[in-house]
Structures are given as C-alpha cells and as structure tokens.
Design an enzyme around this catalytic site. Structure first.
Site, PDB file in Angstrom:
ATOM      1  CE  LYS A 108      76.117 -45.531  61.011  1.00  0.00           C
ATOM      2  NZ  LYS A 108      74.448 -45.682  61.339  1.00  0.00           N
TER       3      LYS A 108
ATOM      4  CG  ASP B 156      72.085 -48.265  60.965  1.00  0.00           C
ATOM      5  OD1 ASP B 156      71.574 -47.287  60.340  1.00  0.00           O
ATOM      6  OD2 ASP B 156      72.214 -48.222  62.360  1.00  0.00           O
TER       7      ASP B 156
ATOM      8  CE1 TYR C  40      86.162 -53.498  51.890  1.00  0.00           C
ATOM      9  CE2 TYR C  40      86.977 -55.097  52.255  1.00  0.00           C
ATOM     10  CZ  TYR C  40      85.961 -54.844  52.390  1.00  0.00           C
ATOM     11  OH  TYR C  40      85.288 -55.609  52.604  1.00  0.00           O
TER      12      TYR C  40
END
Ligand code: NAD
Length: 339
Positions: A172, A205, A124
């Site tokens: 991740k 995930d 962001y």
C-alpha cells in the site's frame, strides 16, 4: 528413517483436525514420533502462560512442528500464541498455497497460486496502546529492509524451486509511503537478482479485486504480514474455503505447519469440520522432510476423496445442511482408505 515432530493439537476444533492429520500421516508408513505439546488458554492455569517455554523448546529441538489452530481472545486477553510462536522461532515466511481441487464447487477452475506472507513484523509486532483513554489509540507497524529482503528472496527462491514464473509484490505504498515504500523498493532490488522470474507489483486493494476477478494472473504473491493474512483467506475462498487451505511457517532450518483456518469454537467437539486443511499441512510437512512420495500419496488421496464427493464434510457439499455430509473422523477414514 524416523523423525521426531512437535505436535501442538491446539484448541477449539484443533484436537479433532490434528488427530485426523496424525492418523493420515501415520498411515503413509513414514515413521514419526509425535512430541505432543499443549498451548493455548487451557494451559494458562498450569503454566501461567498460553505458550509455555517447553513448547518452544520442543520445536527448537525437533526443528519441525505441526499445529492445530489456537484461539486468541478478541479485544482483550493474551497475545496470540500463533503470532508469538512465529516471532520467537523467527518463522519469517508464511507459505499459503491456494490450488483448485476437482470436485470443490468454486467460481474458478485451475487456480494455482501461493501467498508468501511476511510473518514476523508489520502490524503484528504487538506495539499498541491507548493515547487518550477510551478516545484514541495507536498501533505501530514496523517494516525493515532486512525482513523485506528475506521474505522477497524466499518468494523468488520458492518460485525457482517450484517452477513458478511470476512474483507479485503487494503493498500500500501510495498511502504508507515510507513503510511500504521501503518494502516495495526492497522487493524491486531483490527482483533484479532473479532475471529468470517475472516480477510486478500491485496495490493491495486492487490486488484483492483482481484476485477475485482474474486469479489466474497470479502465481506467487509476496506481501507484508496483515495484507498476507487477509489475502490468503481470500485466496482460500477461491478454491473451496479455509477448510481445505494448508499452510507453513518457515524459518532457516525450522518449520511449523498449520492450516490457514482458526479454531472455529462453535464447532468444537462436534466431529463436524473439514480435516483437509490440516491433513494437507501434514502433506506439506512430509514434503519438507523429504518424504515426497508419502506427500504425493496424501495429496492424491485427498483429491480422490473430494473428487468422489461422497465422504466429505458439510462445507464441501452443495448445501451446508446436506444430511449426507460425513464427520471429521469419517472423512479422515476415507482419505486413509484411499492412500
Ligand atoms: P475460523 O477460521 O476459526 O472460522 C472462520 C469460518 O470458517 C467459520 O465459519 C468456521 O466455521 C469456518 N471453518 C474454520 N475451519 C473450518 C474447517 N476446518 N472446516 C470447515 N469450516 C471451517 O476464524 P475465526 O472465526 O475468525 O477465528 C476463530 C478463532 O481462531 C479466533 O480466536 C482466532 O484468533 C483464531 N485463529 C487462529 C489461527 C491459528 O491458530 N493460526 C488462525 C486464524 C484464527
């Protein structure tokens, strides 16, 4: 004691849910002077920007704000006012609790978890450009040790203060080895300073799947900006959806409260949507101000009205077209009556 709080009504459904929140908070008897400030697309013509300086200055001065959602154009137009506000005020922790409310139809009971989202960097930072016009583009994701450390520390401090037992760092790091590697390593280092709180980590995930299958295994989830944005919407879906999900953007000695949901433009001006998320954000604000009793009363009034199941908006009915659903204003009236 009287407080001065900046109120940004927002656009789309913002004005309606903010008004509902304001009426409920006023009905608690806590004396609040609302410093109303406008931001978003509607003020661009007048100020040349969707986030005029006086809005930011008002929050800096008052140290506490609450806002309705503000629309951000997709694929074009100005940068998100919400993201800019968080960055300019260094509201680095986005706190989004997801707690089951009796009477809300959902797959699980007794879900009670909190997503702590890093709120100032990650995907962001707004560094995005075309590399080859119309063919290739890139966005830069920034992770720093400083921001990772303070958000994980925030999560552990929150856990300690709120009697929570487990912090899960979500990342991740298998693919984003350097950026999320840094986030995870930093999280592990911070965790070592909190031996009283359990710590584990999940790849994002897998975390999404486990949240949907076994949400009770999560307590405090701390993660980077984009993952936190997505997982907090997912978590709200476990407890009745964004219509009931409150949130807070917190910095050092400064905070802006807001619902998880957006401006739902298709429902703007219809007195239709659920005011609960914004009202509960108001309860979080009261708690932040030290008005614990008023915050508890708002929470239990909300629980009572939703539990009774009659004076609730369409999203809390068994079918979305239930003719007995009430409007935003009427649900707020019922919550005020239950206070
Ligand atoms: P949204 O949250 O506005 O809507 C998603 C879904 O939830 C829609 O079906 C909507 O009708 C429903 N919904 C939202 N609020 C509800 C409520 N109070 N009661 C019942 N149902 C509700 O998300 P979106 O459609 O992805 O985004 C719309 C706009 O909002 C976009 O411009 C986006 O940038 C903006 N947005 C702003 C914020 C913010 O101000 N912090 C957050 C998210 C999205």
């Amino acid at each position: 004691m009287a407080y001065t709080v900046t109120l940004i009504p927002g656009d789309g459904i913002g004005a309606e849910v903010s008004e509902a929140m304001r009426r409920v908070v006023d009905a608690t008897g806590v004396q609040i002077e609302w410093d109303v400030q406008q931001a978003g697309a509607d003020v661009i013509a007048q100020y040349g920007t969707p986030l005029p300086d006086q809005v930011v200055e008002s929050i800096r001065r008052n140290r506490v704000g609450i806002k309705g959602p503000i629309t951000t154009p997709v694929g074009t137009g100005f940068r998100s006012v919400n993201v800019t506000l968080r960055q300019r005020l260094d509201l680095y922790a986005n706190l989004r609790p997801a707690k089951s409310i009796k009477g809300v139809a959902s797959a699980f009971e007794n879900v009670d978890l909190v997503v702590v989202r890093e709120n100032t960097q990650g995907m962001y930072v707004g560094i995005e450009h075309e590399v080859i016009a119309g063919e290739a583009a890139e966005a830069i994701r920034i992770i720093t040790r400083r921001a990772s450390e303070r958000i994980v520390r925030f999560a552990f401090e929150y856990a300690r203060t709120n009697g929570r037992k487990l912090v899960t760092a979500v990342h991740k790091g298998n693919i984003l080895k350097i950026t999320d590697g840094l986030f995870l390593r930093t999280a592990q280092e911070v965790a070592a300073h909190y031996p009283d709180i359990a710590f584990n980590d999940r790849i994002v995930d897998n975390c999404a799947m486990q949240l949907v299958q076994r949400p009770h295994e999560f307590d405090v989830v701390v993660t980077t900006n984009l993952f936190g944005d997505i997982l907090s919407d997912l978590a709200s879906g476990l407890v009745g959806g964004v219509g009931v999900a409150p949130g807070a953007n917190i910095g050092d000695g400064i905070a802006v409260f807001e619902p998880v949901h957006g401006s739902a433009p298709k429902y703007a001006g219809q007195n239709k949507v659920n005011p609960t998320a914004t009202i509960r954000s108001g309860a979080m604000m009261l708690r932040y101000l030290g008005e614990t009793e008023a915050a508890d009363r708002v929470e239990s009034a909300v629980t009572q009205v939703i539990g009774a199941g009659r004076q609730v908006t369409y999203d809390l009915k068994a079918t979305r077209d239930d003719p007995n659903a009430v409007g935003t204003r009427e649900m707020a009236d019922a919550i005020i009556a239950a206070l």
